[in-house]
Design an enzyme around this catalytic site. Sequence first.
Site, short mmCIF file in Angstrom:
data_model
loop_
_atom_site.label_atom_id
_atom_site.label_comp_id
_atom_site.label_asym_id
_atom_site.label_seq_id
_atom_site.Cartn_x
_atom_site.Cartn_y
_atom_site.Cartn_z
N TYR A 126 -0.17 -5.37 1.61
CA TYR A 126 -0.85 -4.56 2.62
C TYR A 126 -0.39 -5.10 3.97
O TYR A 126 -0.87 -6.13 4.45
CB TYR A 126 -2.36 -4.66 2.47
CG TYR A 126 -2.92 -3.85 1.32
CD1 TYR A 126 -3.42 -2.57 1.54
CD2 TYR A 126 -2.95 -4.36 0.03
CE1 TYR A 126 -3.93 -1.82 0.49
CE2 TYR A 126 -3.44 -3.62 -1.03
CZ TYR A 126 -3.94 -2.34 -0.79
OH TYR A 126 -4.44 -1.59 -1.83
N CYS A 127 0.53 -4.40 4.59
CA CYS A 127 1.12 -4.82 5.85
C CYS A 127 0.34 -4.16 6.99
O CYS A 127 0.49 -2.95 7.25
CB CYS A 127 2.59 -4.41 5.89
SG CYS A 127 3.49 -5.05 7.30
#
Length: 231
Positions: free
Chosen positions: A195-196
């Site tokens: 999850y950037c």
Amino acid sequence: MPSDWRIIKYLQTQFQRPESPVHYNRIASHSRIEAHSASPAAGLIAAAVAAAISLLLISGSAQAQDRQAASPVAAPRKVFVKPSDSEIRKKLTPLQYSVTQREATETPFRNVYWDNHEPGIYVDIVSGEPLFSSLDKYESGTGWPSFTRPLEPTNIRTKTDRLLGFSRTEVRSAHADSHLGHVFDDGPHPTGLRYCMNSAAMRFIPASQLEAEGYGQYAPLFRPKAVKGAK
């Protein structure tokens, strides 16, 4: 309370005595009944019963207070809503507004949380809904804060994004509908996901401030035993 009334009945039977005969006198032309003698035990019975009732009432009140004190008081549930656009503009910096409301992307390695290693949680900058935990944060080498999974999956939703000409999975907050970043399938175990996120879309709350900020339900995650188990 049957056992309490048995105590009162016992006191009555212990103090009860036969009453003395009641004598009737007729004086002149007026008829009246005079009790020349009454039971001396009657007063004792009344006093004993009154004392017993008082004790029972005090005991019952104390028990009720103890039960009330023992009952946990539920903390008010936080409500996460999206403010009006004018309120959001007043609350956010230009970069925060551009990222959350216009799907912009901040500069890697030049943002607030990409190298933050302090324990705590990350919440939506607009609504305050909990998003990620430092326990799931890792060094991805991308220059943006990266997580293996969300803290509260119900506060996250995804959609397909083709703004760059190819398909990506955009991550948005469920209540405020803020653009947060993207999720990729090149992350580490145990989820294999990355999850950037954009730092500008989140607010960090240190573990030591969770109670004061109204997120006390997450405080146990950062106590020594919980942290050891999470690793």
